[in-house]
Design a protein around this motif. Structure first.
Motif, PDB file in Angstrom:
ATOM      1  N   THR A 176      12.815 -27.105  25.369  1.00 35.92           N
ATOM      2  CA  THR A 176      12.288 -26.175  26.404  1.00 35.92           C
ATOM      3  C   THR A 176      10.490 -27.271  26.750  1.00 35.92           C
ATOM      4  N   ALA A 177      10.103 -27.162  27.638  1.00 37.41           N
ATOM      5  CA  ALA A 177       9.090 -27.611  28.431  1.00 37.41           C
ATOM      6  C   ALA A 177       7.847 -27.235  28.312  1.00 37.41           C
ATOM      7  N   LEU A 178       6.926 -27.434  29.809  1.00 35.46           N
ATOM      8  CA  LEU A 178       5.641 -27.714  30.037  1.00 35.46           C
ATOM      9  C   LEU A 178       5.004 -25.606  29.292  1.00 35.46           C
ATOM     10  N   ALA A 179       5.523 -24.337  29.141  1.00 30.98           N
ATOM     11  CA  ALA A 179       5.395 -23.553  29.233  1.00 30.98           C
ATOM     12  C   ALA A 179       5.242 -24.049  28.027  1.00 30.98           C
ATOM     13  N   HIS A 180       6.420 -23.904  27.563  1.00 30.34           N
ATOM     14  CA  HIS A 180       6.326 -23.597  25.575  1.00 30.34           C
ATOM     15  C   HIS A 180       5.413 -24.232  25.345  1.00 30.34           C
ATOM     16  N   SER A 181       5.651 -25.791  25.865  1.00 31.18           N
ATOM     17  CA  SER A 181       4.352 -26.793  25.060  1.00 31.18           C
ATOM     18  C   SER A 181       2.351 -26.104  25.439  1.00 31.18           C
ATOM     19  N   LEU A 182       2.065 -25.207  26.736  1.00 32.41           N
ATOM     20  CA  LEU A 182       1.393 -24.126  26.532  1.00 32.41           C
ATOM     21  C   LEU A 182       1.293 -23.516  25.286  1.00 32.41           C
ATOM     22  N   SER A 183       2.231 -22.599  24.450  1.00 32.08           N
ATOM     23  CA  SER A 183       1.971 -21.599  23.619  1.00 32.08           C
ATOM     24  C   SER A 183       1.658 -22.211  22.748  1.00 32.08           C
ATOM     25  N   TYR A 184       2.057 -22.968  22.327  1.00 33.95           N
ATOM     26  CA  TYR A 184       1.983 -23.206  20.831  1.00 33.95           C
ATOM     27  C   TYR A 184       0.302 -23.348  20.330  1.00 33.95           C
ATOM     28  N   PRO A 185      -0.379 -23.903  20.992  1.00 35.73           N
ATOM     29  CA  PRO A 185      -1.701 -23.814  20.736  1.00 35.73           C
ATOM     30  C   PRO A 185      -2.526 -21.961  20.797  1.00 35.73           C
ATOM     31  N   ILE A 186      -1.594 -21.451  21.668  1.00 30.38           N
ATOM     32  CA  ILE A 186      -2.009 -19.930  21.868  1.00 30.38           C
ATOM     33  C   ILE A 186      -1.910 -19.183  21.415  1.00 30.38           C
ATOM     34  N   THR A 187      -0.738 -19.364  20.457  1.00 32.70           N
ATOM     35  CA  THR A 187      -0.149 -18.427  19.353  1.00 32.70           C
ATOM     36  C   THR A 187      -1.172 -19.225  17.535  1.00 32.70           C
ATOM     37  N   LEU A 188      -1.365 -20.430  17.773  1.00 29.04           N
ATOM     38  CA  LEU A 188      -2.107 -21.144  16.400  1.00 29.04           C
ATOM     39  C   LEU A 188      -3.764 -20.609  16.172  1.00 29.04           C
ATOM     40  N   ARG A 189      -4.312 -20.747  18.069  1.00 32.21           N
ATOM     41  CA  ARG A 189      -5.603 -20.619  17.740  1.00 32.21           C
ATOM     42  C   ARG A 189      -5.996 -18.593  18.624  1.00 32.21           C
ATOM     43  N   PHE A 190      -5.145 -18.542  19.098  1.00 36.49           N
ATOM     44  CA  PHE A 190      -5.435 -17.263  19.354  1.00 36.49           C
ATOM     45  C   PHE A 190      -4.730 -15.893  19.153  1.00 36.49           C
ATOM     46  N   GLY A 191      -3.735 -16.182  17.999  1.00 35.63           N
ATOM     47  CA  GLY A 191      -2.848 -15.076  17.679  1.00 35.63           C
ATOM     48  C   GLY A 191      -2.250 -14.154  18.845  1.00 35.63           C
ATOM     49  N   ILE A 192      -1.311 -15.130  19.593  1.00 35.06           N
ATOM     50  CA  ILE A 192      -1.103 -13.825  20.904  1.00 35.06           C
ATOM     51  C   ILE A 192       0.951 -14.526  20.823  1.00 35.06           C
ATOM     52  N   SER A 193       0.853 -13.396  20.642  1.00 33.00           N
ATOM     53  CA  SER A 193       2.440 -13.706  19.980  1.00 33.00           C
ATOM     54  C   SER A 193       3.326 -14.609  20.488  1.00 33.00           C
ATOM     55  N   HIS A 194       4.366 -14.898  20.301  1.00 36.81           N
ATOM     56  CA  HIS A 194       5.299 -16.164  20.875  1.00 36.81           C
ATOM     57  C   HIS A 194       6.139 -16.225  22.051  1.00 36.81           C
ATOM     58  N   GLY A 195       6.285 -14.910  22.214  1.00 34.12           N
ATOM     59  CA  GLY A 195       7.244 -14.412  23.482  1.00 34.12           C
ATOM     60  C   GLY A 195       6.156 -14.280  24.357  1.00 34.12           C
ATOM     61  N   ILE A 196       4.980 -13.881  24.215  1.00 35.96           N
ATOM     62  CA  ILE A 196       4.266 -13.867  24.943  1.00 35.96           C
ATOM     63  C   ILE A 196       3.094 -14.840  25.544  1.00 35.96           C
ATOM     64  N   ALA A 197       3.074 -15.419  24.505  1.00 43.45           N
ATOM     65  CA  ALA A 197       2.385 -16.973  25.096  1.00 43.45           C
ATOM     66  C   ALA A 197       3.082 -17.711  26.184  1.00 43.45           C
ATOM     67  N   CYS A 198       4.289 -18.112  25.729  1.00 40.60           N
ATOM     68  CA  CYS A 198       5.387 -18.736  26.332  1.00 40.60           C
ATOM     69  C   CYS A 198       5.604 -18.231  27.920  1.00 40.60           C
ATOM     70  N   SER A 199       5.302 -16.996  27.789  1.00 39.02           N
ATOM     71  CA  SER A 199       6.080 -16.285  28.922  1.00 39.02           C
ATOM     72  C   SER A 199       4.989 -16.008  30.305  1.00 39.02           C
TER      73      SER A 199
END
Length: 389
Positions: free
Chosen positions: A258-281
């Motif tokens: 994967t690339a940048l959108a996934h890189s952004l998603s990981y802390p958003i899931t970990l710190r804000f509890g957003i599901s992975h599919g939403i966080a990376c899209s």
């Protein structure tokens, strides 16, 4: 001419009813089933046990984003059955990720940790993983055709990855009948995860002609299918289309990662509890805007999906908004300086460096900073997208 390679050793069985073929692949080997505790999975597990006669263990005690603590308990269970020859994963990405982690650990948490932390000097590093069969029950994660898994170290607030060639499943059984009863929230999240895989494999330094073809096919199908599934969730033809689209996307990013959108998603899931599919899209329109013009091959692929490139980010944002997904980071609690901090961290990470515009970090940061496309700001009609044809 671009020189490229492609390798994916997973033996695929695809289509309604292929669940019944799994016992032939197990072939009498003793196995541990990794699945969920809900009744539907219990029933499927019992059917598999009756048809095989070699099920030794059922493991269900893990979270949707599996943690090291989860794996410690699961490895302890597996250690009690040293006769297990095979892991069978029945479920979504979390089940398949846990199965891969157990295949590496083989009952030893120390062995798993050595693999996660890259301790090549450890004797454990020379031990091959147990064989794995994947039976995905969602359409999106791609874990059934990749050789990596994501785990979460909550104590240290970080995402960890397994990445080993012996973690490609031996076989994957993609049966859309298993997805018919999925709630819309899971259908949406997993479908958008697959869309992210497709698009992230396009704006990627590692893209190849084959991965681009698979990604375009996957993205077009997801864009055409997801809105219709919202209205007809039990339509097996649509479920089959989404399963195939997720497979195409998975095969594409099994080459590129994967690339940048996934890189952004990981802390958003970990710190804000957003599901992975939403966080990376939800960042995909902004990331696309930053990618445009960086590589004519990527631009051409995006043109096949969205038509006119000038309006493509807005069209994708409209598509997400129509599905109830905001593209504004503030909608997920990510605001101001925190958003700026996450952009910098994402660009510096390994997935961020896969991004084709990673050599222009100031440009990317500027685009992502201003591309807060709130629902009321998005114009255009989703039907303009060529993926709808």
């Amino acid at each position: 001419m671009q020189l490229w390679k492609y390798h994916n050793p997973v033996r695929l069985s695809v289509g309604p009813g292929v669940f019944e073929q799994i016992p032939l692949a197990i072939a009498g080997r003793t196995y541990a089933l990794v699945t969920y505790p809900e009744p539907v999975f219990t029933d499927l597990g019992r059917r598999l046990a009756a048809a095989t006669g070699s099920q030794k263990l059922v493991i269900t005690d893990f979270h949707p984003n599996p943690t090291l603590d989860d794996l410690r308990a699961c490895n302890a269970m597996l250690a009690l059955r040293p006769d297990v020859e095979l892991i069978v994963a029945l479920g979504g990405g979390s089940a398949i990720d846990v199965a891969k982690a157990l295949a590496v650990g083989r009952g030893s948490q120390a062995r798993l940790l050595a693999a996660l932390h890259g301790n090549a000097s450890s004797d454990d590093a020379t031990i091959s993983a147990l064989k794995l069969i994947a039976v995905p029950t969602t359409s999106g994660t791609g874990s059934d055709v990749t050789c990596w898994a994501t785990l979460w170290d909550q104590e240290n607030s970080r995402k960890l990855s397994l990445d080993r060639p012996d973690l490609f499943p031996e076989a994957s059984f993609i049966d859309p009948e298993l997805t018919v009863d999925l709630p819309w929230s899971i259908t949406l999240s997993s479908g958008l995860d697959a869309l992210s895989h497709a698009l992230e494999s396009l704006w990627n330094h590692h893209a190849t002609p084959l991965s681009r073809h698979l990604a375009v096919l996957g993205a077009q199908t997801i864009i055409r299918t997801l809105p219709r599934l919202r209205q007809q969730p039990e339509e097996i033809a649509l479920r089959t289309d989404l399963s195939l689209a997720a497979l195409y996307a998975g095969l594409a990013f099994s080459t590129t990662r994967t690339a940048l959108a996934h890189s952004l998603s990981y802390p958003i899931t970990l710190r804000f509890g957003i599901s992975h599919g939403i966080a990376c899209s939800f960042t995909l329109p902004a990331v696309m805007q930053a990618a445009l013009g960086s590589d004519p091959r990527c631009d051409d692929a995006l043109r096949q999906i969205f038509g006119d490139l000038a309006s493509a980010p807005r069209l994708l944002a409209r598509f997400l908004a129509d599905l109830g997904v905001s593209t504004d980071p503030a909608a997920y609690g990510v605001e101001g300086d925190i958003w700026q901090e996450l952009i910098g961290e994402a660009l510096a990470g390994p997935r961020g460096r896969n991004f084709i515009a990673s050599d222009r970090p100031e440009h990317v940061a500027q685009v992502l900073s201003r591309a807060r496309l709130a629902q009321h700001d998005i114009e255009g009609d989703r039907s303009q997208m060529t993926g709808g044809r």
